[in-house]
Write a protein that holds these residues in place. Sequence first.
Motif, mmCIF file in Angstrom:
data_model
loop_
_atom_site.group_PDB
_atom_site.id
_atom_site.type_symbol
_atom_site.label_atom_id
_atom_site.label_comp_id
_atom_site.label_asym_id
_atom_site.label_seq_id
_atom_site.Cartn_x
_atom_site.Cartn_y
_atom_site.Cartn_z
ATOM 1 N N ILE A 44 0.841 -1.207 0.000
ATOM 2 C CA ILE A 44 0.000 0.000 0.000
ATOM 3 C C ILE A 44 0.869 1.248 0.000
ATOM 4 O O ILE A 44 0.634 2.195 -0.755
ATOM 5 C CB ILE A 44 -0.945 0.005 1.218
ATOM 6 N N TRP A 45 1.923 1.245 0.854
ATOM 7 C CA TRP A 45 2.809 2.417 0.942
ATOM 8 C C TRP A 45 3.586 2.595 -0.365
ATOM 9 O O TRP A 45 3.812 3.721 -0.808
ATOM 10 C CB TRP A 45 3.771 2.287 2.119
ATOM 11 N N PHE A 46 3.967 1.488 -0.987
ATOM 12 C CA PHE A 46 4.676 1.567 -2.269
ATOM 13 C C PHE A 46 3.774 2.207 -3.336
ATOM 14 O O PHE A 46 4.233 3.043 -4.126
ATOM 15 C CB PHE A 46 5.116 0.175 -2.743
ATOM 16 N N ILE A 47 2.504 1.801 -3.350
ATOM 17 C CA ILE A 47 1.559 2.335 -4.345
ATOM 18 C C ILE A 47 1.341 3.836 -4.123
ATOM 19 O O ILE A 47 1.303 4.621 -5.080
ATOM 20 C CB ILE A 47 0.216 1.577 -4.286
ATOM 21 N N ILE A 48 1.212 4.248 -2.844
ATOM 22 C CA ILE A 48 1.030 5.675 -2.539
ATOM 23 C C ILE A 48 2.217 6.485 -3.069
ATOM 24 O O ILE A 48 2.047 7.555 -3.666
ATOM 25 C CB ILE A 48 0.867 5.884 -1.020
ATOM 26 N N SER A 49 3.425 5.975 -2.861
ATOM 27 C CA SER A 49 4.613 6.676 -3.362
ATOM 28 C C SER A 49 4.614 6.734 -4.888
ATOM 29 O O SER A 49 4.951 7.759 -5.480
ATOM 30 C CB SER A 49 5.883 5.973 -2.869
ATOM 31 N N LEU A 50 4.238 5.626 -5.525
ATOM 32 C CA LEU A 50 4.212 5.590 -6.994
ATOM 33 C C LEU A 50 3.184 6.561 -7.570
ATOM 34 O O LEU A 50 3.368 7.071 -8.680
ATOM 35 C CB LEU A 50 3.921 4.169 -7.477
ATOM 36 N N LEU A 51 2.116 6.839 -6.813
ATOM 37 C CA LEU A 51 1.113 7.798 -7.273
ATOM 38 C C LEU A 51 1.678 9.213 -7.377
ATOM 39 O O LEU A 51 1.110 10.071 -8.057
ATOM 40 C CB LEU A 51 -0.100 7.784 -6.326
ATOM 41 N N VAL A 52 2.770 9.468 -6.680
ATOM 42 C CA VAL A 52 3.458 10.760 -6.789
ATOM 43 C C VAL A 52 4.643 10.660 -7.745
ATOM 44 O O VAL A 52 4.863 11.537 -8.591
ATOM 45 C CB VAL A 52 3.949 11.246 -5.404
ATOM 46 N N ILE A 53 5.401 9.570 -7.631
ATOM 47 C CA ILE A 53 6.641 9.444 -8.405
ATOM 48 C C ILE A 53 6.368 9.286 -9.903
ATOM 49 O O ILE A 53 7.025 9.939 -10.734
ATOM 50 C CB ILE A 53 7.476 8.261 -7.879
ATOM 51 N N VAL A 54 5.415 8.428 -10.277
ATOM 52 C CA VAL A 54 5.150 8.191 -11.702
ATOM 53 C C VAL A 54 4.663 9.463 -12.408
ATOM 54 O O VAL A 54 5.217 9.846 -13.455
ATOM 55 C CB VAL A 54 4.149 7.032 -11.890
ATOM 56 N N PRO A 55 3.636 10.179 -11.874
ATOM 57 C CA PRO A 55 3.280 11.463 -12.507
ATOM 58 C C PRO A 55 4.441 12.454 -12.491
ATOM 59 O O PRO A 55 4.584 13.255 -13.416
ATOM 60 C CB PRO A 55 2.112 11.969 -11.643
ATOM 61 N N GLY A 56 5.272 12.375 -11.427
ATOM 62 C CA GLY A 56 6.427 13.256 -11.355
ATOM 63 C C GLY A 56 7.416 12.989 -12.474
ATOM 64 O O GLY A 56 7.948 13.926 -13.089
ATOM 65 N N LEU A 57 7.674 11.717 -12.742
ATOM 66 C CA LEU A 57 8.583 11.359 -13.837
ATOM 67 C C LEU A 57 8.019 11.815 -15.179
ATOM 68 O O LEU A 57 8.760 12.305 -16.051
ATOM 69 C CB LEU A 57 8.820 9.844 -13.845
ATOM 70 N N ILE A 58 6.705 11.655 -15.361
ATOM 71 C CA ILE A 58 6.067 12.119 -16.599
ATOM 72 C C ILE A 58 6.216 13.632 -16.739
ATOM 73 O O ILE A 58 6.518 14.155 -17.822
ATOM 74 C CB ILE A 58 4.583 11.705 -16.626
ATOM 75 N N SER A 59 6.015 14.347 -15.630
ATOM 76 C CA SER A 59 6.148 15.806 -15.646
ATOM 77 C C SER A 59 7.585 16.225 -15.943
ATOM 78 O O SER A 59 7.823 17.194 -16.673
ATOM 79 C CB SER A 59 5.699 16.386 -14.298
#
Length: 299
Positions: A12-27
């Motif tokens: 769950i904590w990994f998914i929460i982080s990915l919800l910020v990191i993945v859009p961040g990488l796209i940005s």
Amino acid sequence: MPSFDIAGRGKIWFIISLLVIVPGLISMVTRGFNFGIDFTGGTIIDLKFEKPVAIAQIRESLKPFGLDGATIQLSGESSDVETSTDVMIRTVDLEEVQRKEVMSSIRENVGGYEVMREEKVGATIGGELILNAVLALVVSWVLIILYIAYRFEFRFGLAAVAALIHDILIVLAFFSFTQRQVDSSFVAALLTVVGYSINDTIVIFDRIRENLKLHFRRGGNVIELVNRSIYQTLTRSLYTVFTCLFTTFALFFFGGETTKDFAFALIVGFFSGCYSSIFIAGPLWIELRKFGSKTSSGK
């Protein structure tokens, strides 16, 4: 075991982080960063005014030219907290015509002055700065892995560095989202976040290591062990992050325009560092431990 299972909910904590990191990488790929003149090059102007002036006055005179985000610093013996006759302005690269318009606006709206220095800064230094910053981070990660592998075990080192990479990606994501200026002070903020985060993570890992000795003697679940270790150090972690955030928020709100981006990077980094130490590093170590066990049994 504590009522709330932190270590057992690692995914769950990994998914929460990915919800910020993945859009961040796209940005980062699509929008990039708002690099300051430390990286892109620009113009530096030193002025000596006839009377003490405030930063807000100069910034207001630059606003019509879209330069209100320029770095403005007060200096000299005549300076106090808010005003000075000696002012340094750092802006994006200005063409001759635009430079004359800007200088005329300052003279008209702020006051008479004498130009002490005027020069252009190339972007080559900025490229070297980026390279040195990346090199510093990579070297620090390698040394951290080696030290923790010697002091604890190799998997602790991998988990700690993964948590640091997590924190850096979070800070980079927020700066890409908000398009805040990235300059040399941002590099200093990143290194500060790395130092804070690894310190907090090491405290938790040290408690895990101590509890491991009892774990092997008495038997027990690894998830329970990690949860116990996190909760035993939780008060210390929260006290540390709140103390850091109190001072950093004060710097952000009262430190002036030149320190806002630096303070913002620290605020995001301290929040992320506390989160990764508590919710990411321990569960990640468990996953690495499971992976190691499967690899050993597969052989």
